[in-house]
Design an enzyme around this catalytic site. Structure first.
Site, PDB file in Angstrom:
ATOM      1  N   HIS A 207       0.802  -1.226   0.000  1.00 15.50           N
ATOM      2  CA  HIS A 207       0.000   0.000   0.000  1.00 15.50           C
ATOM      3  C   HIS A 207       0.834   1.277   0.000  1.00 15.50           C
ATOM      4  O   HIS A 207       0.297   2.358  -0.081  1.00 15.50           O
ATOM      5  CB  HIS A 207      -0.942   0.023   1.202  1.00 15.50           C
ATOM      6  CG  HIS A 207      -0.221   0.283   2.497  1.00 15.50           C
ATOM      7  ND1 HIS A 207       0.486  -0.675   3.146  1.00 15.50           N
ATOM      8  CD2 HIS A 207      -0.088   1.414   3.218  1.00 15.50           C
ATOM      9  CE1 HIS A 207       1.020  -0.161   4.235  1.00 15.50           C
ATOM     10  NE2 HIS A 207       0.695   1.103   4.311  1.00 15.50           N
TER      11      HIS A 207
HETATM   12  C1  UD1 Z   1      -2.227   5.245   5.989  1.00 19.08           C
HETATM   13  C2  UD1 Z   1      -0.923   5.730   6.632  1.00 19.08           C
HETATM   14  C3  UD1 Z   1       0.156   4.674   6.466  1.00 19.08           C
HETATM   15  C4  UD1 Z   1      -0.312   3.330   6.980  1.00 19.08           C
HETATM   16  C5  UD1 Z   1      -1.608   2.966   6.260  1.00 19.08           C
HETATM   17  C6  UD1 Z   1      -2.154   1.644   6.692  1.00 19.08           C
HETATM   18  C7  UD1 Z   1      -0.476   8.149   6.568  1.00 19.08           C
HETATM   19  C8  UD1 Z   1       0.303   9.204   5.923  1.00 19.08           C
HETATM   20  N1  UD1 Z   1      -0.423   6.932   5.983  1.00 19.08           N
HETATM   21  O1  UD1 Z   1      -1.984   5.110   4.596  1.00 19.08           O
HETATM   22  O2  UD1 Z   1       1.298   5.059   7.199  1.00 19.08           O
HETATM   23  O3  UD1 Z   1       0.675   2.361   6.748  1.00 19.08           O
HETATM   24  O4  UD1 Z   1      -2.572   3.989   6.540  1.00 19.08           O
HETATM   25  O5  UD1 Z   1      -3.284   1.329   5.956  1.00 19.08           O
HETATM   26  O6  UD1 Z   1      -1.119   8.389   7.568  1.00 19.08           O
HETATM   27  N2  UD1 Z   1      -9.371   4.508   1.864  1.00 19.08           N
HETATM   28  C9  UD1 Z   1     -10.569   3.855   1.835  1.00 19.08           C
HETATM   29  N3  UD1 Z   1     -11.135   3.476   3.022  1.00 19.08           N
HETATM   30  C10 UD1 Z   1     -10.540   3.721   4.219  1.00 19.08           C
HETATM   31  C11 UD1 Z   1      -9.309   4.407   4.230  1.00 19.08           C
HETATM   32  C12 UD1 Z   1      -8.726   4.781   3.054  1.00 19.08           C
HETATM   33  O7  UD1 Z   1     -11.141   3.604   0.784  1.00 19.08           O
HETATM   34  O8  UD1 Z   1     -11.104   3.342   5.265  1.00 19.08           O
HETATM   35  C13 UD1 Z   1      -8.718   4.884   0.579  1.00 19.08           C
HETATM   36  C14 UD1 Z   1      -9.041   6.264   0.126  1.00 19.08           C
HETATM   37  O9  UD1 Z   1      -9.114   6.242  -1.244  1.00 19.08           O
HETATM   38  C15 UD1 Z   1      -7.828   7.065   0.541  1.00 19.08           C
HETATM   39  C16 UD1 Z   1      -6.723   6.049   0.390  1.00 19.08           C
HETATM   40  O10 UD1 Z   1      -7.304   4.802   0.730  1.00 19.08           O
HETATM   41  O11 UD1 Z   1      -7.657   8.197  -0.221  1.00 19.08           O
HETATM   42  C17 UD1 Z   1      -5.535   6.290   1.274  1.00 19.08           C
HETATM   43  O12 UD1 Z   1      -5.930   6.418   2.651  1.00 19.08           O
HETATM   44  P1  UD1 Z   1      -5.031   7.294   3.657  1.00 19.08           P
HETATM   45  O13 UD1 Z   1      -5.577   7.200   5.039  1.00 19.08           O
HETATM   46  O14 UD1 Z   1      -4.811   8.633   3.101  1.00 19.08           O
HETATM   47  O15 UD1 Z   1      -3.625   6.599   3.601  1.00 19.08           O
HETATM   48  P2  UD1 Z   1      -3.204   5.067   3.579  1.00 19.08           P
HETATM   49  O16 UD1 Z   1      -2.620   4.779   2.239  1.00 19.08           O
HETATM   50  O17 UD1 Z   1      -4.277   4.170   4.080  1.00 19.08           O
END
Ligand code: UD1
Length: 362
Positions: A207
């Protein structure tokens, strides 16, 4: 009796298994009044609620419901919504865990109001400032009053950044507390039957932006996984970020053995890890969990902030180039089994140590 009021913060999936043992231990101590705030950084049932249920984490007292967004938008929204909570509740301490945007956002909000912060999993450094998590780590550690570390390399990093020694406590690993206390329950999961797995298999998670945001890099990794999947089934629970990128990038054809699925809950995933022949990942936590389980782990990154998993555990950091991934994977499949040691203080008692120190200090 006046109790010590503590707000703990959890926001994203890897926070939940770290906060679980802390909440459990704090709730057993009459001198403490613990409260839990969920920032809502992760919000899907499968990325959040499932973990609260499986890990017996109390329902958050408050959910800030920030959701997804750019780094600035997400961090800013958390700060704006957390500030009035702190003003209203006036806790004696805020506990943040890990290195996600929720960690730095809540730490910064608290210290600006004069509320001390404890950082659990402090001092880890990849020395790669292009990783958003590295920025979150460095900044959170710079402003925290109490810093709890999982391995001694973290103490060295904090010393070299000029953090006063008396703030730093080497306590072990709360995520491993959770693993050890849920291992037996995970054994009861029927995930192997549900996936029809009867023989050896590999397990993959991906991820990190550095692996999934560039179509070419992600394509090379998928090619490698396709090649590995010719030898054994490769189970690939897909993080929402990765699934989005694969859909956007006009995904490669997947080999029949490369099996994309939805993310799993904690217990199913633990059972899958414990039974895997090989784990390929870019997660931080999984490097530590495979070390405890004695399962070979290939980390698809250029570095790790958790060097003890390499020097003592079962982890190898191998980068994200197609050929390298295939070579290291085949070496594991064809070679002798990797022997690792359990790192010091990864004994299931980290949360107890942390709460003892907090009670003593406050
Ligand atoms: C975040 C953390 C990362 C951690 C990871 C674990 C930061 C900078 N990054 O990354 O360190 O390893 O979580 O998963 O804080 N999304 C969904 N549903 C959700 C959450 C996210 O669909 O419940 C999708 C959305 O499109 C979102 C993308 O995932 O834009 C990324 O989510 P985000 O929380 O920004 O970062 P992660 O890549 O999950």
């Amino acid at each position: 009796m006046n109790t010590i009021r503590i707000i703990s913060v959890a926001g994203a999936r890897p926070n939940f298994m770290k906060i679980a043992p802390l909440m459990r231990v704090m709730r057993e101590r009459p001198s403490l009044t613990p409260m839990l705030v969920h920032t809502g950084q992760h919000y899907d049932e499968i990325m959040s609620k499932l973990f609260f249920d499986e890990l017996d984490i109390p329902t958050p007292d408050l959910n800030l419901e920030v959701g997804s967004g750019s780094h600035a938008a997400q961090t800013g929204a958390i700060m704006e919504r957390f500030e009035p909570v702190l003003i209203r509740e006036r806790p004696n301490l805020v506990i943040v865990v890990g290195d996600v945007n929720s960690t730095i956002a809540c730490a910064l909000t608290a210290v600006k109001l004069g509320i001390p912060v404890a950082h659990v999993e402090a001092g880890l450094r990849s020395f790669d400032r292009s990783m958003p998590e590295e920025i979150n780590r460095v900044l959170t550690d710079a402003i925290a009053e109490l810093l709890f570390t999982t391995e001694l390399s973290a103490n060295d990093n904090l010393m070299s950044e000029g953090i006063p020694k008396e703030r730093v406590h080497f306590v072990g690993n709360v995520m491993i507390d959770t693993l050890l206390s849920h291992r037996e329950r995970a054994e009861c999961s029927d995930i192997h039957q549900r996936l029809g797995l009867t023989g050896p298999y590999a397990l993959v998670t991906l991820h990190r932006p550095s692996n999934v945001d560039c179509t070419e890099t992600l394509g090379g990794i998928i090619d490698a996984l396709n090649e590995i999947a010719e030898r054994l089934p490769v189970i690939f629970p897909c993080h929402p970020r990765t699934r989005n990128r694969m859909e956007q990038g006009g995904s490669r054809t997947l080999a029949p053995g490369l099996r994309l699925c939805e993310p799993f809950g904690y217990l199913d995933f633990l059972k899958l890890m414990a039974g895997a022949k090989l784990v390929l990942t870019d997660s931080g936590g999984i490097q530590e969990e495979t070390t405890i389980l004695g399962i070979p782990c290939l980390t698809l990154r250029a570095n790790t902030e958790r060097p003890v998993t390499v020097t003592e555990g079962t982890n190898q950091v191998i980068g994200n180039e197609r050929q390298g991934i295939v070579k290291y994977a085949f070496d594991v499949l064809d070679g002798p089994s990797i022997q690792g040691r359990i790192p010091e203080r990864w004994d299931g008692k980290a949360a107890e140590r942390i709460v003892d120190i907090i009670e003593h200090t406050l």
